[in-house]
Structures are given as C-alpha cells and as structure tokens.
Design an enzyme around this catalytic site. Structure first.
Site, PDB file in Angstrom:
ATOM      1  N   HIS A 448       0.688  -1.013  -0.087  1.00  0.00           N
ATOM      2  CA  HIS A 448      -0.546  -0.196  -0.394  1.00  0.00           C
ATOM      3  C   HIS A 448       0.583   1.391   0.277  1.00  0.00           C
ATOM      4  CE1 HIS A 448      -3.742   2.165   0.297  1.00  0.00           C
ATOM      5  NE2 HIS A 448      -4.273   1.984   1.124  1.00  0.00           N
ATOM      6  N   ARG A 449       1.853   1.092   0.134  1.00  0.00           N
ATOM      7  CA  ARG A 449       3.227   2.878  -0.008  1.00  0.00           C
ATOM      8  C   ARG A 449       2.988   3.053  -1.833  1.00  0.00           C
ATOM      9  NH1 ARG A 449       8.945   0.452   1.199  1.00  0.00           N
ATOM     10  NH2 ARG A 449       7.980  -1.103  -0.078  1.00  0.00           N
TER      11      ARG A 449
END
Length: 474
Positions: A448-449
């Site tokens: 999710h970065r």
C-alpha cells in the site's frame, strides 16, 4: 597449469550468503565444464553448482555445512592456463551478476546518506570518505573485502563522520561489522568526556557539526539482507514439553522465516480477491488437450492464469514495479516468478519476458523450470530478476489465500482451488437460471506504499476479464 577460483554464487535478490550442502566431487577428481561439483542451499533455492572450467578439483576451502558470504572462494580447480583464460568470463560474479537489474555490481560506488542542513558548511562532510581505499593501485581480494561494508555500517559511519577503513574489523578478512562500528563510535565518544571541561562548556549547545545526522532513508541495494536496513527479526522462544520433539530448523527455514517477517515490516499489506469463472477455460482445455499432448505440453489452469497476468502487467506498470527510497522503479520486463513447493521448502523460479510467450510457449517454459526446480537443476539466473510472483495454494485444496509479498516486488497473486459451484447466469433476454459452473478465487496482496485499492482491484478485474474471455488461439 593454472588455478581457477570457484566462488559462492549469487542465487537471488537480497541473498548475501549460501551454505555448502554437499560436495559432489572430492579433491583430485577430474571435472568437466558445467559438471555439478557441489550443492548449495539458500532461502531461495537448493541447487547444484556447475564447474566453471574443465580440470581437476585441487582444493576445497569451504566444508559441507559451512555458510559463507556470496563471492567467498569455496574451491580451486587446476586447469590449463589457456582454458582458464577462456573460461574466466563464465565464472560467477560476486556479489551479483551484471545481467540482473536487481543486483549491485561488485565495485559499486559507496552510497552516502544525504547530509543534514548545514552539515557541509560546518565541516560534517570533511575527512576521508566512507569506505575509502587503503591506497593507490590494485588491491587484493582481502583489501577489497576489508574496505567494503554493509549499508547499515556505512550509514552509522556517515552519521558520526567516521571513515570505515579506519575501524578495526572483526569480520571475514577484517570486514567491519555493525558491532565494530558501534564500539568504535562509543570509544571515540568516551575520549572527549574524560578531558577537563572548559569554562561554560556545560551550558553551551552542541555545535551542529557534532550532532548525529538524521538517519537517511537507505537506498535499495540488491544483494544485501533486509535486516541490514530494518533490524534482524526477534523470534520468541517457546518452551517445549517433556514429550515434545525438538530439532533445529534448516537454514532454508530460518531465512524464509526472517524474510517473511521482514516483508510484513517493509510493506503494508492489503489484499483483494475476485471470483473467476473457469468454465470457458475448461472447454478450451478439453478442446485442445490432444493437440497439446502431441506437442509434448500439458496445459493447466495455472498456465492460463500466468498468460493473463503477464498481459495485465503490461497495462498496469505500477504492479510490475518496486518502491525504493521514495522512488518508483518501473520494470522494463515482465518476469513472472512461479512459486514451486518442495519437500523441504519453497522456491520461486522466474520466467523472463513472460508477456512475449504464447500460451503453449509459457506452459512449456513453466513446466520445464518447475521440473528442474524439484530436481535441483535450476541455474542461478533462473531464480533472479522476478518482477511479480504467482503462488497457487489451490492445488492443495485451499479456497482462497492471502500470500506475503516477495521483496522487492510490490504485489503477489494467490490462486485458490477451482471447483463446481451453483451460479446464477443471465441470457440476452434478461432471463436468469441457476447452473453449475467451474469457479475459483484469485487474490492480490499488494504494497500500500505504492499500490492503492483502486489499482489492485482494477488489475484483478482485468485478469478476470482476460481469463473469462480467453481467445481460442493464444
């Protein structure tokens, strides 16, 4: 006669060491070029390592069961001087092969953290550079190893304005370890404290040049273990009962355990999953089964999935990327890693340029590398350079799985089992009916970065569309 070095080869991204499991040849044995001479074990693979040249095994430096760093000389082979010169380019490089874009070359420039504001003006960048050579001219292997260091050691040295080559090292060939640099810094900091304080020194603020620099975001350097950046995982100690059986974990199990913990630390995992209708694929398989068998290829659902994934990755380059020090590296090739279960662990061989292969070509390639993975016949470059991974726990009956990302990738596809289920279908006139359909789940674990929910869901939706509308000729 000439002696040719046999180094411990690089066997995958982030692999810095390997264990010699078995010597297949003994000192004095004649060996042919490309003939297996030893088996090694890492967290990525158990593999037979071929001889780089033809000759006689003259010396074994690393014994069975011993773990050494990539690039360490494990043996010497005596051969004719001419043959040695011709074969020199074939010897594995350390720590990484030049063809692997995840790796960092042996003689790479030292990576220095960004200085904090005012540090250069205050003299924070003065002094010998970190990792400076010992002198002019060529260096021996021992000297090169002595001046090399891990990113963590270089970062600590830069924060305290210390030249790594000045630190007494206790590692192999005097290499500076984390403990060495910390001890050196502590001793250096203790010396000024013992001197008499000057008037007013207790109230004066510390000059900016003397303050430790803010930790820099480490750049990704393939070939080093993740714990150099994030700290080694601490596994809890569990008490065994009087009737329990306790045995040491294998080297592969230990490193896989560390890598899985590190991946969860590095990447904030999010998972999405879709249900896919395999009915059309089932019909295509039945229709072409005999033709494919005549071509010597067995095509399974996994091959259809891999074909669809490879093409979807071209449309979604963010899924085929890596996140590095606030930069996004968009990979130029689609290299599919396919997880293969072994009796003693797991291996992920890689199919290079998978998006350029037809369904049958992809199936042939996948079947080949999976078979050689199980028989320990993979070559080092066949487990390197993966940009996306597929794992299929569904073959064991799993309905759906949520796998852990294979670093430094940013996503991984999990494939659930395919089974007959009741489904509601509609015709062109809006009529509905409950019919039996072959269906199964696919899941995507993503970092999710970089990858948002919309990215992951659209990617899965595209895979589903490609599978459910698979062309008759692919």
């Amino acid at each position: 006669m000439a002696r040719v070095e046999v180094p411990m080869p690089q066997m995958g991204e982030s692999i810095a060491e390997g264990t010699v499991s078995v010597w297949l040849k003994k000192v004095g044995d004649q060996v042919e070029r490309d003939e297996p001479i030893m088996e090694i074990s890492t967290d990525k693979v158990d593999a037979e390592i071929p001889s780089p040249v033809a000759g006689v095994l003259a010396e074994v430096v690393v014994t069975e069961g011993q773990t050494v760093e990539v690039g360490t000389i494990v043996a010497y082979i005596e051969t004719e001087a001419g043959a040695a010169a011709a074969a020199a380019p074939q010897a594995p490089a350390a720590p990484a092969g030049a063809s692997d874009h995840f790796q960092v070359p042996e003689e790479r420039p030292t990576v220095m953290p960004e200085p904090v504001a005012g540090q250069a003006a205050a003299g924070g960048g003065a002094g010998a550079p970190v990792g400076a050579p010992l002198g002019d001219g060529p260096h021996t292997l021992e000297e090169r190893l002595r001046t090399k260091s891990t990113p963590l050691v270089r970062k600590i040295a830069a924060e305290h304005n210390v030249a790594v080559h000045q630190v007494p090292g206790t590692g192999r060939n005097g290499r500076v370890t984390k403990d060495d640099i910390l001890k050196y810094v502590e001793q250096g900091a203790a010396a000024p404290a013992a001197q008499p304080a000057t008037a007013g020194a207790t109230s004066a603020p510390t000059p900016p040049a003397q303050r430790p620099a803010a930790p820099a975001q480490p750049a990704y350097e393939g070939g080093f273990p993740w714990d150099e950046f994030y700290g080694a995982p601490q596994h809890p100690v569990v008490s065994a009962g009087p009737n329990d059986r306790v045995e040491p974990a294998s080297r592969m199990t230990q490193i896989i355990a560390n890598n899985m913990v590190q991946s969860r630390r590095i990447s904030p995992h999010v998972h999405s999953y879709f249900e896919v209708d395999y009915t059309r694929l089932d019909r295509i398989r039945g229709k072409n089964k005999k033709l494919w068998e005549q071509q010597g290829v067995k095509v399974t659902y996994t091959h259809f999935i891999a074909w669809s994934v490879a093409r979807a990755l071209r449309e979604f380059p963010k899924i085929n990327a890596s996140y590095s020090n606030h930069e996004v590296i968009y990979r130029s090739d689609v290299n599919l890693g396919i997880a293969v279960a072994l009796d003693h662990g797991l291996i992920v061989p890689v199919i290079k340029q998978a998006d350029e292969l037809s369904l049958v070509g992809l199936a042939r390639r996948l079947n080949d590398i999976a078979g050689r993975a199980r028989s320990k016949q993979l070559k080092p470059d066949e487990i390197q350079g993966g940009t996306f991974t597929i794992t299929n726990p569904g073959i064991f009956g799993t309905t759906i799985g949520f796998p852990i990302i294979n670093q430094p990738q940013v996503a991984i596809l999990g494939v659930g089992g395919v089974e007959m289920r009741a489904a509601v279908v509609s015709d062109e006139f809006g009529n509905h009916a409950v019919v039996p359909r072959k269906r199964g789940f696919i899941s995507l674990g993503y970092d999710h970065r970089l990858v948002n929910g919309a990215d992951g869901d659209q990617f899965l939706a595209r895979i589903k569309q490609l599978m459910e509308n698979f062309p008759d000729e692919a």
